[in-house]
Design a protein around this motif. Structure first.
Motif, PDB file in Angstrom:
ATOM      1  N   MET A   1      31.834   3.249  -0.739  1.00  0.00           N
ATOM      2  CA  MET A   1      30.420   3.583  -0.607  1.00  0.00           C
ATOM      3  C   MET A   1      30.220   4.707   0.397  1.00  0.00           C
ATOM      4  O   MET A   1      29.443   5.627   0.146  1.00  0.00           O
ATOM      5  CB  MET A   1      29.618   2.360  -0.174  1.00  0.00           C
ATOM      6  N   ARG A   2      30.886   4.645   1.512  1.00  0.00           N
ATOM      7  CA  ARG A   2      30.701   5.675   2.536  1.00  0.00           C
ATOM      8  C   ARG A   2      31.224   7.027   2.081  1.00  0.00           C
ATOM      9  O   ARG A   2      30.668   8.052   2.456  1.00  0.00           O
ATOM     10  CB  ARG A   2      31.361   5.248   3.832  1.00  0.00           C
ATOM     11  N   ARG A   3      32.291   7.028   1.303  1.00  0.00           N
ATOM     12  CA  ARG A   3      32.840   8.290   0.796  1.00  0.00           C
ATOM     13  C   ARG A   3      31.949   8.891  -0.273  1.00  0.00           C
ATOM     14  O   ARG A   3      31.797  10.102  -0.365  1.00  0.00           O
ATOM     15  CB  ARG A   3      34.235   8.069   0.202  1.00  0.00           C
ATOM     16  N   ALA A   4      31.380   8.048  -1.112  1.00  0.00           N
ATOM     17  CA  ALA A   4      30.673   8.535  -2.288  1.00  0.00           C
ATOM     18  C   ALA A   4      29.185   8.767  -2.074  1.00  0.00           C
ATOM     19  O   ALA A   4      28.612   9.659  -2.686  1.00  0.00           O
ATOM     20  CB  ALA A   4      30.869   7.551  -3.442  1.00  0.00           C
ATOM     21  N   ALA A   5      28.557   7.979  -1.234  1.00  0.00           N
ATOM     22  CA  ALA A   5      27.102   8.047  -1.129  1.00  0.00           C
ATOM     23  C   ALA A   5      26.640   7.569   0.240  1.00  0.00           C
ATOM     24  O   ALA A   5      27.376   6.904   0.958  1.00  0.00           O
ATOM     25  CB  ALA A   5      26.470   7.174  -2.217  1.00  0.00           C
ATOM     26  N   LYS A   6      25.390   7.885   0.521  1.00  0.00           N
ATOM     27  CA  LYS A   6      24.771   7.398   1.746  1.00  0.00           C
ATOM     28  C   LYS A   6      24.006   6.120   1.402  1.00  0.00           C
ATOM     29  O   LYS A   6      23.260   6.082   0.421  1.00  0.00           O
ATOM     30  CB  LYS A   6      23.814   8.451   2.318  1.00  0.00           C
TER      31      LYS A   6
END
Length: 133
Positions: free
Chosen positions: A29-34
């Motif tokens: 989640m942190r890599r892909a989106a806020k």
């Protein structure tokens, strides 16, 4: 080795695996989106594309007003109908599927990706709900 030792080993293994799974989901989640709060989601939703990545029957039963259905199982075939020049707000039941969807979209070149913290499970804003007869 007694049966109780074996049961304890299995239980500890399950707990460790669950912890690892949660860690992987958070990293994805942190890599892909806020991840954004419900208040942030509501403040920006008029300028964004809102997609519900739950399956169609869940979407039809109840969804955030203004959302479009993009079931994760069909996302690889339908993502191209999303615009890359507008933010994409993603939600599911809680957040695990949203992380996978955001990761897929990021790999396809989408940059402004946001995941609703708590998903539909914690949403208190306006919804469209199927009437039960």
């Amino acid at each position: 080795m007694s049966i109780w030792w074996k049961i304890n080993i299995v239980l500890i293994s399950v707990i460790v695996l669950f912890g690892l799974y949660e860690l992987v989901v958070r990293i994805m989640m942190r890599r892909a989106a806020k991840i954004i709060t419900q208040e942030e989601f509501q403040a920006g939703m008029r300028k964004a594309q809102i997609i519900d990545v739950r399956e169609r029957d869940e979407f039809n039963a109840k969804h955030i007003l203004g959302a479009r259905s993009f079931p994760f199982s069909m996302l690889k075939e339908s993502y191209s109908s999303l615009r890359k020049d507008q933010p994409v707000y993603i939600y599911d039941h809680n957040k695990a599927v949203s992380a996978r969807a955001a990761n897929l979209l990021r790999k396809k070149g989408y940059k402004d990706l946001f995941i609703l913290k708590g998903g539909m499970q914690e949403w208190t804003g306006k919804v469209k709900q199927k009437k039960i007869d």
